[in-house]
Design a protein around this motif. Structure first.
Motif, PDB file in Angstrom:
ATOM      1  N   ASP A 183       0.858  -1.166   0.000  1.00 22.07           N
ATOM      2  CA  ASP A 183       0.000   0.000   0.000  1.00 22.07           C
ATOM      3  C   ASP A 183       0.902   1.225   0.000  1.00 22.07           C
ATOM      4  O   ASP A 183       1.564   1.499   1.011  1.00 22.07           O
ATOM      5  CB  ASP A 183      -0.916  -0.012   1.217  1.00 22.07           C
ATOM      6  N   LYS A 184       0.972   1.905  -1.126  1.00 20.99           N
ATOM      7  CA  LYS A 184       1.833   3.080  -1.284  1.00 20.99           C
ATOM      8  C   LYS A 184       3.288   2.754  -0.937  1.00 20.99           C
ATOM      9  O   LYS A 184       3.979   3.527  -0.286  1.00 20.99           O
ATOM     10  CB  LYS A 184       1.315   4.245  -0.451  1.00 20.99           C
ATOM     11  N   GLY A 185       3.727   1.565  -1.342  1.00 22.62           N
ATOM     12  CA  GLY A 185       5.109   1.151  -1.129  1.00 22.62           C
ATOM     13  C   GLY A 185       5.390   0.490   0.204  1.00 22.62           C
ATOM     14  O   GLY A 185       6.478  -0.028   0.419  1.00 22.62           O
ATOM     15  N   ASP A 186       4.424   0.513   1.105  1.00 24.01           N
ATOM     16  CA  ASP A 186       4.597  -0.122   2.413  1.00 24.01           C
ATOM     17  C   ASP A 186       3.928  -1.492   2.411  1.00 24.01           C
ATOM     18  O   ASP A 186       2.841  -1.667   1.852  1.00 24.01           O
ATOM     19  CB  ASP A 186       3.963   0.727   3.520  1.00 24.01           C
ATOM     20  N   ILE A 187       4.570  -2.451   3.082  1.00 23.77           N
ATOM     21  CA  ILE A 187       3.983  -3.781   3.210  1.00 23.77           C
ATOM     22  C   ILE A 187       2.952  -3.753   4.332  1.00 23.77           C
ATOM     23  O   ILE A 187       3.249  -3.347   5.453  1.00 23.77           O
ATOM     24  CB  ILE A 187       5.054  -4.842   3.521  1.00 23.77           C
ATOM     25  N   VAL A 188       1.750  -4.171   3.996  1.00 24.29           N
ATOM     26  CA  VAL A 188       0.668  -4.290   4.979  1.00 24.29           C
ATOM     27  C   VAL A 188       0.394  -5.778   5.156  1.00 24.29           C
ATOM     28  O   VAL A 188       0.215  -6.501   4.169  1.00 24.29           O
ATOM     29  CB  VAL A 188      -0.611  -3.574   4.497  1.00 24.29           C
ATOM     30  N   THR A 189       0.366  -6.233   6.401  1.00 24.94           N
ATOM     31  CA  THR A 189       0.031  -7.625   6.690  1.00 24.94           C
ATOM     32  C   THR A 189      -1.194  -7.642   7.591  1.00 24.94           C
ATOM     33  O   THR A 189      -1.157  -7.119   8.707  1.00 24.94           O
ATOM     34  CB  THR A 189       1.205  -8.355   7.378  1.00 24.94           C
ATOM     35  N   ASN A 190      -2.263  -8.209   7.061  1.00 26.27           N
ATOM     36  CA  ASN A 190      -3.484  -8.313   7.854  1.00 26.27           C
ATOM     37  C   ASN A 190      -3.309  -9.401   8.911  1.00 26.27           C
ATOM     38  O   ASN A 190      -2.826 -10.494   8.610  1.00 26.27           O
ATOM     39  CB  ASN A 190      -4.677  -8.661   6.967  1.00 26.27           C
ATOM     40  N   PRO A 191      -3.677  -9.111  10.155  1.00 26.42           N
ATOM     41  CA  PRO A 191      -3.486 -10.090  11.227  1.00 26.42           C
ATOM     42  C   PRO A 191      -4.414 -11.287  11.089  1.00 26.42           C
ATOM     43  O   PRO A 191      -5.440 -11.219  10.414  1.00 26.42           O
ATOM     44  CB  PRO A 191      -3.821  -9.290  12.491  1.00 26.42           C
ATOM     45  N   GLY A 192      -4.016 -12.379  11.760  1.00 31.37           N
ATOM     46  CA  GLY A 192      -4.848 -13.575  11.814  1.00 31.37           C
ATOM     47  C   GLY A 192      -4.583 -14.521  10.660  1.00 31.37           C
ATOM     48  O   GLY A 192      -3.805 -14.233   9.751  1.00 31.37           O
ATOM     49  N   ARG A 193      -5.198 -15.654  10.747  1.00 30.48           N
ATOM     50  CA  ARG A 193      -5.154 -16.679   9.706  1.00 30.48           C
ATOM     51  C   ARG A 193      -6.506 -17.379   9.714  1.00 30.48           C
ATOM     52  O   ARG A 193      -7.161 -17.468  10.745  1.00 30.48           O
ATOM     53  CB  ARG A 193      -4.090 -17.749   9.988  1.00 30.48           C
ATOM     54  N   GLU A 194      -6.900 -17.897   8.566  1.00 28.99           N
ATOM     55  CA  GLU A 194      -8.112 -18.714   8.509  1.00 28.99           C
ATOM     56  C   GLU A 194      -7.743 -20.072   7.959  1.00 28.99           C
ATOM     57  O   GLU A 194      -6.956 -20.187   7.017  1.00 28.99           O
ATOM     58  CB  GLU A 194      -9.167 -18.062   7.629  1.00 28.99           C
ATOM     59  N   PHE A 195      -8.315 -21.083   8.545  1.00 28.90           N
ATOM     60  CA  PHE A 195      -8.073 -22.438   8.084  1.00 28.90           C
ATOM     61  C   PHE A 195      -9.294 -23.276   8.427  1.00 28.90           C
ATOM     62  O   PHE A 195     -10.163 -22.853   9.189  1.00 28.90           O
ATOM     63  CB  PHE A 195      -6.805 -23.017   8.719  1.00 28.90           C
ATOM     64  N   PHE A 196      -9.359 -24.454   7.850  1.00 32.98           N
ATOM     65  CA  PHE A 196     -10.471 -25.349   8.139  1.00 32.98           C
ATOM     66  C   PHE A 196     -10.350 -25.859   9.567  1.00 32.98           C
ATOM     67  O   PHE A 196      -9.314 -26.366   9.967  1.00 32.98           O
ATOM     68  CB  PHE A 196     -10.468 -26.528   7.167  1.00 32.98           C
ATOM     69  N   LYS A 197     -11.399 -25.710  10.312  1.00 36.20           N
ATOM     70  CA  LYS A 197     -11.390 -26.185  11.696  1.00 36.20           C
ATOM     71  C   LYS A 197     -11.584 -27.698  11.759  1.00 36.20           C
ATOM     72  O   LYS A 197     -11.246 -28.336  12.737  1.00 36.20           O
ATOM     73  CB  LYS A 197     -12.454 -25.457  12.492  1.00 36.20           C
TER      74      LYS A 197
END
Length: 170
Positions: free
Chosen positions: A147-161
Motif C-alpha cells: 500500500d503506497k510502497g509499504d507492506i501491509v500484513t493483515n493479522p490472523g489466519r483462517e483455516f479449516f477447523k
C-alpha cells in the motif's frame, strides 16, 4: 474467475516426483467455490520460463497463484518477472514456505502483488472475492500486500477447523 496455480521446483538438478499437494488442495477448494482452475506443475515440467508463461497465458487467467519452498526462491523471482512482463494486469499471489518471515525480500525481488500466509485455501478464495469487488482487502486475514510502497500484513489466519470440510484434492 479463471485461476492458474503454479508449483515450483524444489531443486535445480532433477525434476520433482511428488504431487504438489498444497497447490492441488487449493485448486480443489477454489473449484468447489465455483472458480475455473488450471494447475501448471512447473516443478515436474521443467520447461523454460517462456514455455511456462505461454501455458499460463493460454488459459487467460484472472489471477495467478505461485507456491514454493525457499530453495525455489531464485526460480520464483525469475518466473514472476517473466509472468508480469507477459500478463502485467493479472495479480500474482505468492504462498508457501518461501514467504515465511520473508515478506520484505519477496516483495522487493519478486514481481508479486500479494502473499497468502499459512494454509492458502480460504485466503486465496477471499482474495479472489476481493478482486471481484465483493470483499475489502482489509477484511482478509493472513495476507500481505503493498500500500503506497509499504507492506501491509493483515493479522490472523483462517483455516479449516475440521479436515472433513476440505474437498478432496483436484
Amino acid at each position: 474467475m479463471r485461476v492458474v496455480l503454479l508449483s515450483t521446483p524444489t531443486r535445480v538438478y532433477t525434476p520433482n516426483y511428488i504431487v504438489p499437494s498444497g497447490i492441488i488442495s487449493i485448486a480443489a477448494y477454489l473449484e468447489q467455490c465455483g472458480h475455473e482452475v488450471r494447475v501448471v506443475d512447473a516443478a515436474a515440467l521443467r520447461e523454460p520460463n517462456d514455455s511456462i508463461v505461454r501455458r499460463v497465458a493460454e488459459f487467460a487467467p484472472h489471477v495467478i497463484g505461485i507456491g514454493g519452498i525457499i530453495t525455489a526462491y531464485a526460480y520464483i523471482i525469475a518466473l514472476t518477472q517473466d509472468l508480469k512482463k507477459s500478463l502485467p494486469k493479472v495479480p500474482l499471489v505468492l504462498g508457501g514456505q518461501v514467504s515465511i518471515n520473508n515478506d520484505k525480500n519477496c516483495f522487493r525481488h519478486m514481481a508479486i502483488d500479494y502473499i497468502v500466509h499459512g494454509y492458502g485455501e480460504i485466503g486465496m478464495e477471499k482474495l479472489i472475492r476481493h478482486f471481484q469487488g465483493q470483499l475489502p482487502i482489509e477484511a482478509i486475514p493472513g495476507i500481505s500486500y503493498l500500500d503506497k510502497g509499504d507492506i501491509v500484513t493483515n493479522p490472523g489466519r483462517e483455516f479449516f477447523k475440521n479436515d472433513d470440510e476440505k474437498p478432496l484434492t483436484a
